[in-house]
Design an enzyme around this catalytic site. Structure first.
Site, PDB file in Angstrom:
ATOM      1  N   GLY A  12       3.885   4.015  -5.475  1.00  0.00           N
ATOM      2  CA  GLY A  12       3.019   5.171  -5.287  1.00  0.00           C
ATOM      3  C   GLY A  12       1.735   5.171  -6.070  1.00  0.00           C
ATOM      4  N   ASN A  14      -1.134   4.007  -5.025  1.00  0.00           N
ATOM      5  CA  ASN A  14      -2.170   4.466  -4.094  1.00  0.00           C
ATOM      6  C   ASN A  14      -2.052   5.963  -3.843  1.00  0.00           C
ATOM      7  OD1 ASN A  14      -4.022   2.350  -2.715  1.00  0.00           O
ATOM      8  ND2 ASN A  14      -2.052   1.311  -2.934  1.00  0.00           N
ATOM      9  N   LEU A  87       8.693   2.390  10.739  1.00  0.00           N
ATOM     10  CA  LEU A  87       7.874   2.809  11.877  1.00  0.00           C
ATOM     11  C   LEU A  87       7.915   4.325  11.988  1.00  0.00           C
ATOM     12  CD1 LEU A  87       8.775   0.312  14.753  1.00  0.00           C
ATOM     13  CD2 LEU A  87       6.610   0.489  13.525  1.00  0.00           C
ATOM     14  N   ASN A 102      -2.882   3.982   7.944  1.00  0.00           N
ATOM     15  CA  ASN A 102      -2.112   3.121   7.049  1.00  0.00           C
ATOM     16  C   ASN A 102      -3.064   2.152   6.370  1.00  0.00           C
ATOM     17  OD1 ASN A 102       0.203   1.849   5.863  1.00  0.00           O
ATOM     18  ND2 ASN A 102      -0.001   0.187   7.365  1.00  0.00           N
ATOM     19  N   HIS A 104      -3.062  -1.779   4.796  1.00  0.00           N
ATOM     20  CA  HIS A 104      -2.314  -3.036   4.751  1.00  0.00           C
ATOM     21  C   HIS A 104      -3.021  -3.983   3.776  1.00  0.00           C
ATOM     22  CE1 HIS A 104       0.473  -6.018   6.245  1.00  0.00           C
ATOM     23  NE2 HIS A 104      -0.521  -6.883   6.232  1.00  0.00           N
TER      24      HIS A 104
HETATM   25  C1  GRF Z   1      -0.081  -1.360  -1.049  1.00  0.00           C
HETATM   26  O1  GRF Z   1      -0.413  -2.658  -1.388  1.00  0.00           O
HETATM   27  C2  GRF Z   1      -0.397  -1.076   0.399  1.00  0.00           C
HETATM   28  O2  GRF Z   1      -1.369  -1.908   0.923  1.00  0.00           O
HETATM   29  C3  GRF Z   1       0.900  -1.377   1.080  1.00  0.00           C
HETATM   30  O3  GRF Z   1       1.896  -1.019   0.178  1.00  0.00           O
HETATM   31  C4  GRF Z   1       1.412  -1.112  -1.150  1.00  0.00           C
HETATM   32  C5  GRF Z   1       1.759   0.143  -1.869  1.00  0.00           C
HETATM   33  O4  GRF Z   1       1.537   0.040  -3.242  1.00  0.00           O
HETATM   34  N1  GRF Z   1       0.951  -0.730   2.368  1.00  0.00           N
HETATM   35  P1  GRF Z   1       1.687   1.333  -4.170  1.00  0.00           P
HETATM   36  O5  GRF Z   1       3.090   1.881  -3.952  1.00  0.00           O
HETATM   37  O6  GRF Z   1       0.651   2.305  -3.741  1.00  0.00           O
HETATM   38  O7  GRF Z   1       1.480   0.830  -5.552  1.00  0.00           O
END
Ligand code: GRF
Length: 189
Positions: A12, A14, A87, A102, A104
């Site tokens: 988490g 991000n 999904l 999303n 990636h």
């Molecule tokens: C990120 O690298 C994102 O691109 C991917 O999952 C990861 C999540 O990382 N979809 P965090 O949990 O936010 O540290």
């Protein structure tokens, strides 16, 4: 003011970055963080910011209207996936089509699809000898990592990179760009 719900399965970082970013903005705010893992660290991170959190299991997510009803009750405008590995079911896709994003950790359409997440992505990028990787923000649909691309940013892959060093570089790009991409998106809603 638009309402953002975040779905996340893991650490988490991000999600926290997005929560912090919008805590000082008038354009949007995070009103809900949901996870498919009851002990995902993301839930604690969100709770520290007094944001409502919740957990759903596979049955609740795919076979009931519980999550949709909660999203509606919270007047959700936009769903942001931040490290969410399932999904999204049809009932949510139908209601929120074009309003689910999303991120990636690679340059789609390469290095995406089922099973391509986290370190597996960076491992594949390094194994292929790529000189570049990056991030992709895209719409979510019924197939993993295949929705239209909204934004990409690139970074170098160096010959001496390992999974850890590349992951760190890509994460930095995510922190730098994901909130701003969401903000631009919200501005056009
Ligand atoms: C990120 O690298 C994102 O691109 C991917 O999952 C990861 C999540 O990382 N979809 P965090 O949990 O936010 O540290």
């Amino acid at each position: 003011m638009k309402n953002i719900a975040i779905f996340a399965s893991g650490t988490g970082t991000n999600a926290e970055n997005i929560i912090k970013y919008f805590s000082t903005k008038n354009s949007a705010r995070v009103i809900l963080v949901l996870s498919n893992k009851s002990h995902a660290p993301v839930l604690e991170r969100a709770a520290k910011f007094n944001i409502e959190t919740g957990f759903f299991d596979r049955h609740q997510f795919y076979d009931t209207e519980e999550v949709v009803n909660l999203l509606l009750k919270k007047k959700t405008d936009l769903i942001v996936l931040a490290g969410f590995l399932w999904l999204v079911p049809d009932n949510i896709l139908t209601l929120f089509r074009g309003r689910i994003l999303n991120i990636h950790p690679a340059l789609l359409p390469s290095y995406g699809g089922k099973g391509m997440y986290g370190d597996r992505v960076h491992k594949a990028v390094i194994a292929a000898g790529e000189e570049e990787s990056g991030i992709t923000v895209h719409y979510v649909n019924e197939v993993y990592d295949s929705g239209d691309i909204i934004f990409q940013a690139r970074c170098k892959v160096y010959p001496d990179d390992d999974i850890h060093s590349l992951a760190e570089r890509v994460h930095s790009l995510e922190y730098e760009h994901y909130p701003a991409v969401i903000e631009r998106f919200v501005g056009e809603m």
